[in-house]
Design an enzyme around this catalytic site. Structure first.
Site, mmCIF file in Angstrom:
data_model
loop_
_atom_site.group_PDB
_atom_site.id
_atom_site.type_symbol
_atom_site.label_atom_id
_atom_site.label_comp_id
_atom_site.label_asym_id
_atom_site.label_seq_id
_atom_site.Cartn_x
_atom_site.Cartn_y
_atom_site.Cartn_z
ATOM 1 N N VAL A 79 33.460 41.769 35.868
ATOM 2 C CA VAL A 79 32.900 41.918 37.211
ATOM 3 C C VAL A 79 31.376 42.004 37.154
ATOM 4 O O VAL A 79 30.669 41.188 37.736
ATOM 5 C CB VAL A 79 33.509 43.159 37.918
ATOM 6 N N VAL A 117 31.812 49.789 35.805
ATOM 7 C CA VAL A 117 32.598 50.108 34.602
ATOM 8 C C VAL A 117 34.086 49.989 34.945
ATOM 9 O O VAL A 117 34.455 49.923 36.117
ATOM 10 C CB VAL A 117 32.275 51.533 34.090
ATOM 11 N N THR A 165 38.054 50.872 35.471
ATOM 12 C CA THR A 165 38.780 52.006 36.052
ATOM 13 C C THR A 165 40.272 51.788 35.796
ATOM 14 O O THR A 165 41.028 51.474 36.720
ATOM 15 C CB THR A 165 38.526 52.094 37.573
ATOM 16 N N GLU A 196 33.853 44.057 44.777
ATOM 17 C CA GLU A 196 33.718 42.648 44.419
ATOM 18 C C GLU A 196 35.058 41.950 44.627
ATOM 19 O O GLU A 196 36.079 42.432 44.173
ATOM 20 C CB GLU A 196 33.279 42.558 42.941
ATOM 21 N N PHE A 197 35.034 40.807 45.291
ATOM 22 C CA PHE A 197 36.282 40.091 45.589
ATOM 23 C C PHE A 197 36.473 38.840 44.735
ATOM 24 O O PHE A 197 37.375 38.054 44.986
ATOM 25 C CB PHE A 197 36.326 39.714 47.075
ATOM 26 N N ALA A 245 42.976 44.494 50.431
ATOM 27 C CA ALA A 245 42.946 43.037 50.212
ATOM 28 C C ALA A 245 43.798 42.678 49.000
ATOM 29 O O ALA A 245 44.634 41.769 49.049
ATOM 30 C CB ALA A 245 41.507 42.562 50.026
ATOM 31 N N ALA A 300 46.197 44.447 47.630
ATOM 32 C CA ALA A 300 47.611 44.767 47.859
ATOM 33 C C ALA A 300 48.263 43.681 48.715
ATOM 34 O O ALA A 300 49.388 43.262 48.451
ATOM 35 C CB ALA A 300 47.734 46.127 48.536
ATOM 36 N N CYS A 302 43.714 43.659 38.293
ATOM 37 C CA CYS A 302 43.562 44.339 39.579
ATOM 38 C C CYS A 302 44.837 44.588 40.366
ATOM 39 O O CYS A 302 45.037 45.699 40.848
ATOM 40 C CB CYS A 302 42.605 43.539 40.459
ATOM 41 N N LYS A 355 46.337 33.850 34.094
ATOM 42 C CA LYS A 355 46.249 32.676 34.968
ATOM 43 C C LYS A 355 45.407 31.648 34.218
ATOM 44 O O LYS A 355 44.836 31.969 33.168
ATOM 45 C CB LYS A 355 45.625 33.038 36.321
HETATM 46 C C1 UDX Z 1 36.276 46.660 36.028
HETATM 47 C C2 UDX Z 1 37.541 47.181 36.680
HETATM 48 O O1 UDX Z 1 38.645 46.797 35.899
HETATM 49 C C3 UDX Z 1 37.702 46.682 38.061
HETATM 50 O O2 UDX Z 1 38.740 47.336 38.703
HETATM 51 C C4 UDX Z 1 36.497 46.929 38.843
HETATM 52 O O3 UDX Z 1 36.617 46.344 40.095
HETATM 53 C C5 UDX Z 1 35.240 46.505 38.146
HETATM 54 O O4 UDX Z 1 35.186 46.966 36.821
HETATM 55 P P1 UDX Z 1 35.949 44.505 34.607
HETATM 56 O O5 UDX Z 1 34.510 44.149 34.756
HETATM 57 O O6 UDX Z 1 36.967 43.409 34.563
HETATM 58 O O7 UDX Z 1 36.422 45.292 35.877
HETATM 59 O O8 UDX Z 1 36.139 45.532 33.417
HETATM 60 P P2 UDX Z 1 35.685 45.317 31.928
HETATM 61 O O9 UDX Z 1 35.635 43.864 31.605
HETATM 62 O O10 UDX Z 1 36.517 46.240 31.099
HETATM 63 O O11 UDX Z 1 34.166 45.813 31.932
HETATM 64 C C6 UDX Z 1 33.729 47.109 32.044
HETATM 65 C C7 UDX Z 1 32.566 47.297 31.057
HETATM 66 O O12 UDX Z 1 31.996 48.588 31.261
HETATM 67 C C8 UDX Z 1 32.970 47.239 29.585
HETATM 68 O O13 UDX Z 1 32.235 46.242 28.932
HETATM 69 C C9 UDX Z 1 32.652 48.637 29.043
HETATM 70 O O14 UDX Z 1 32.174 48.624 27.721
HETATM 71 C C10 UDX Z 1 31.578 49.090 30.010
HETATM 72 N N1 UDX Z 1 31.432 50.551 30.093
HETATM 73 C C11 UDX Z 1 32.502 51.333 30.316
HETATM 74 C C12 UDX Z 1 30.160 51.110 29.971
HETATM 75 O O15 UDX Z 1 29.175 50.412 29.752
HETATM 76 N N2 UDX Z 1 30.019 52.450 30.116
HETATM 77 C C13 UDX Z 1 31.073 53.280 30.311
HETATM 78 O O16 UDX Z 1 30.893 54.495 30.425
HETATM 79 C C14 UDX Z 1 32.354 52.697 30.421
HETATM 80 C C1 UDX Z 2 42.300 39.134 42.260
HETATM 81 C C2 UDX Z 2 41.797 38.839 43.690
HETATM 82 O O1 UDX Z 2 42.153 37.500 44.051
HETATM 83 C C3 UDX Z 2 40.291 39.043 43.774
HETATM 84 O O2 UDX Z 2 39.850 38.879 45.106
HETATM 85 C C4 UDX Z 2 39.962 40.438 43.276
HETATM 86 O O3 UDX Z 2 38.556 40.645 43.284
HETATM 87 C C5 UDX Z 2 40.497 40.671 41.892
HETATM 88 O O4 UDX Z 2 41.910 40.438 41.860
HETATM 89 P P1 UDX Z 2 42.311 37.793 39.940
HETATM 90 O O5 UDX Z 2 43.252 38.849 39.480
HETATM 91 O O6 UDX Z 2 41.141 37.461 39.089
HETATM 92 O O7 UDX Z 2 41.711 38.155 41.384
HETATM 93 O O8 UDX Z 2 43.130 36.428 40.136
HETATM 94 P P2 UDX Z 2 44.059 35.833 41.289
HETATM 95 O O9 UDX Z 2 43.690 34.418 41.461
HETATM 96 O O10 UDX Z 2 44.086 36.667 42.482
HETATM 97 O O11 UDX Z 2 45.499 35.834 40.606
HETATM 98 C C6 UDX Z 2 46.193 37.036 40.289
HETATM 99 C C7 UDX Z 2 47.581 36.701 39.767
HETATM 100 O O12 UDX Z 2 48.401 36.179 40.803
HETATM 101 C C8 UDX Z 2 47.596 35.666 38.657
HETATM 102 O O13 UDX Z 2 48.510 36.044 37.655
HETATM 103 C C9 UDX Z 2 48.050 34.405 39.361
HETATM 104 O O14 UDX Z 2 48.681 33.500 38.493
HETATM 105 C C10 UDX Z 2 49.009 34.978 40.371
HETATM 106 N N1 UDX Z 2 49.215 34.105 41.548
HETATM 107 C C11 UDX Z 2 48.185 33.812 42.382
HETATM 108 C C12 UDX Z 2 50.499 33.617 41.834
HETATM 109 O O15 UDX Z 2 51.445 33.899 41.100
HETATM 110 N N2 UDX Z 2 50.680 32.841 42.940
HETATM 111 C C13 UDX Z 2 49.660 32.526 43.800
HETATM 112 O O16 UDX Z 2 49.917 31.821 44.794
HETATM 113 C C14 UDX Z 2 48.367 33.030 43.500
#
Ligand code: UDX
Ligand code: UDX
Length: 471
Positions: free
Chosen positions: A17, A93, A95, A165-166, A227, A229, A280, A343
């Site tokens: 993210v 970070v 969650t 972030e979406f 969103a 859910a 997510c 995916k």
């Molecule tokens: C995360 C969550 O999973 C998501 O629900 C949220 O919306 C945005 O943050 P993502 O960016 O996918 O999403 O997580 P991840 O790729 O694990 O990145 C988090 C980063 O934060 C890691 O690189 C981790 O090392 C870092 N981190 C974590 C810090 O720098 N400081 C901390 O204290 C904890």
């Molecule tokens: C999702 C949300 O779309 C995004 O807005 C949010 O910020 C983070 O969570 P992401 O998890 O990255 O994004 O991918 P997404 O494209 O939503 O797919 C999630 C899962 O649903 C995947 O395993 C995908 O294969 C599955 N999926 C999606 C289906 O099985 N059918 C569909 O029609 C769409």
């Protein structure tokens, strides 16, 4: 109060993210200096690597980093320096779902959010806008504000915003370039609204004004959970219907198409699959379940919990179909699994349906060969170890082989499973695959990807999710 103009941004968390989001902000706002910090040195080193071997696979991301890194985009492990310099800080970070203690298995673990917040309070010597980017349970902003206020130095003030972030993985850059909406939640005070405007001005560099929505803090936090859910609920709904299709001979593609033609429903996100994955959907729904229970709303909690239960059912139903179709036993049989990511177009495997399927196949003592174009071997071993906690990795390795092409994976197998919809699987030379398989040769499509009739003409026995045809 003088209007705040953001000149320096710090992002804590260089993950899926924080990394892409702030890289795009740097690209679109050359006048703003953006520093993305992370405690994980290996991750930061990868972002800084001379050959741009960034730690996340995301189409278009490297181009963005190439254009800005060293100009106004920096990656660092020096969290304190970035906090000190910034006037706006994104907390991005992770969650994860709590593994132990109160709310284990449901509630979000806010430990990282809290430690990042405490760090900001300890280090900051001037006022900051602190933006919660991580998806968090409702009212986390309130806790962040309490921590910041209790620990701030005199004369420093903190304004908290929620800016979920979406972006979806695989299309992150396109989503960030042209978001459906940017949501900013703030306290409805003069200072809160002023902070909101400062962040809105950043996005206004490339996002049309009418797509920047400003709301209250709690609405913003809840909208993100809502969103995700509702998106997941659509998939569970279509997957529930896919089970009816299989039992009746209807075709889920035709049903989705017909239903999606209703302009009130719309055609997107109605693709039946072997189950949704990703970091997510499940996490956020479980969060909503936990929230509903805490609010003494058990019927609401049960409603959302069913979305996850349906997803679990879809995955186990698919595994069972494989076993049933292969004459009720897969013990000692050789199965190819094409795709391991949750995916296509991502190397991310969090909550991937492929992991559940392979765990089921291993418990039936089948031999599994895996191919995924983006996921590393190391990641696959880690995921399978976590999925089978009582089985030593050495034992798993006796049953699982990881290979580097789809053709290699399919050779000499009894069955092929399509678990991820990678486009390159459309290019598979099925004639050659068929010639090299044990007969009868089975293909199970969990992603509605292949042309089943074409494969049947070659001689395959084909089973597609949501289609009632007999193999
Ligand atoms: C995360 C969550 O999973 C998501 O629900 C949220 O919306 C945005 O943050 P993502 O960016 O996918 O999403 O997580 P991840 O790729 O694990 O990145 C988090 C980063 O934060 C890691 O690189 C981790 O090392 C870092 N981190 C974590 C810090 O720098 N400081 C901390 O204290 C904890
Ligand atoms: C999702 C949300 O779309 C995004 O807005 C949010 O910020 C983070 O969570 P992401 O998890 O990255 O994004 O991918 P997404 O494209 O939503 O797919 C999630 C899962 O649903 C995947 O395993 C995908 O294969 C599955 N999926 C999606 C289906 O099985 N059918 C569909 O029609 C769409």
């Amino acid at each position: 109060m003088a209007p705040v103009q953001v000149k320096k941004i710090c992002c804590i968390g260089a993950g899926y993210v924080g990394g892409p989001t702030c890289a795009v902000i740097a690209l679109k706002c050359p006048h703003i200096q953006v520093t993305i910090v992370d405690l994980n040195k290996a991750r930061v080193d990868a972002w800084n690597s001379p050959d741009f071997a960034v730690p996340i696979y995301e189409p278009g991301l490297v181009d963005v980093v190439k254009q800005c890194r060293g100009r106004n985009l920096f990656f660092s492990t020096d969290v304190d320096k970035a906090i000190l310099e910034a006037d706006l800080i994104f907390v991005s970070v992770n969650t994860p779902t709590k593994k132990s203690g109160v709310g284990a298995g449901f509630a979000a673990d806010l430990n990282y959010v809290e430690s990042a917040t405490r760090r900001i309070a300890a280090v900051a010597t001037s006022s900051k806008i602190v933006v919660e980017k991580s998806t968090v349970p409702c009212r986390t902003a309130e806790s962040m504000r309490t921590i910041l206020e209790a620990n701030s130095r005199p004369g420093t003030r903190f304004d908290i915003l929620s800016n979920p972030e979406f972006l979806a993985e695989g299309t992150a850059i396109a989503d960030l370039f042209k978001p459906d909406r940017v949501l900013i939640g703030s306290l409805q005070t003069t200072e809160g609204k002023e902070a909101c405007r400062a962040l809105a001005d950043v996005y206004a560099n490339w996002v049309p004004q009418e797509r920047i929505l400003t709301v209250g803090l709690w609405s913003s936090e809840l909208s993100k959970l809502a969103a995700n859910a509702m998106l997941a609920q659509r998939i569970s709904s279509i997957n529930a219907l896919s089970a009816i299709c299989e039992a009746t001979g209807a075709n889920i593609d035709e049903v989705s198409h017909a239903v999606g033609f209703d302009s009130r429903i719309g055609p997107k996100f109605l693709r039946a699959s072997v189950g949704f994955g990703g970091s997510c959907f499940q996490k956020d729904i479980l969060n909503l379940v936990y929230l509903s229970e805490s609010l003494h709303l058990p019927q609401v909690a049960a409603y959302w919990r069913q979305v996850v239960e349906m997803n679990e059912y879809q995955k186990s139903r698919f595994s069972k179909t494989v076993v049933d179709t292969l004459f009720n036993t897969i013990t000692g049989k050789h199965i190819a699994v094409l795709g391991f990511a949750f995916k296509a177009d991502t190397g991310d495997t969090r909550e991937s349906a492929a992991i559940s399927l392979i765990r089921d196949f291993l418990s039936e003592r089948a031999f599994v060969t895996i191919y995924d174009p983006q996921v590393s071997e190391e990641q696959i071993w880690q995921d399978l170890s976590e999925a089978c906690p009582t089985t030593p990795l050495e034992t798993i390795k006796k049953q699982v082989t990881i290979v580097h092409s789809a053709l290699e994976a399919c050779t000499q197998k009894e069955a092929i499973i399509i678990a991820t919809e990678w486009k390159e699987f459309l290019e598979i030379d099925w004639q050659t695959v068929y010639a090299n398989m044990s007969k009868p040769a089975f293909v199970f499509d969990g992603r509605l990807l292949i042309d089943a009739d074409k494969l049947r003409k070659i001689g395959f026995k084909v089973k597609v999710i949501g289609r009632g045809e007999r193999v």
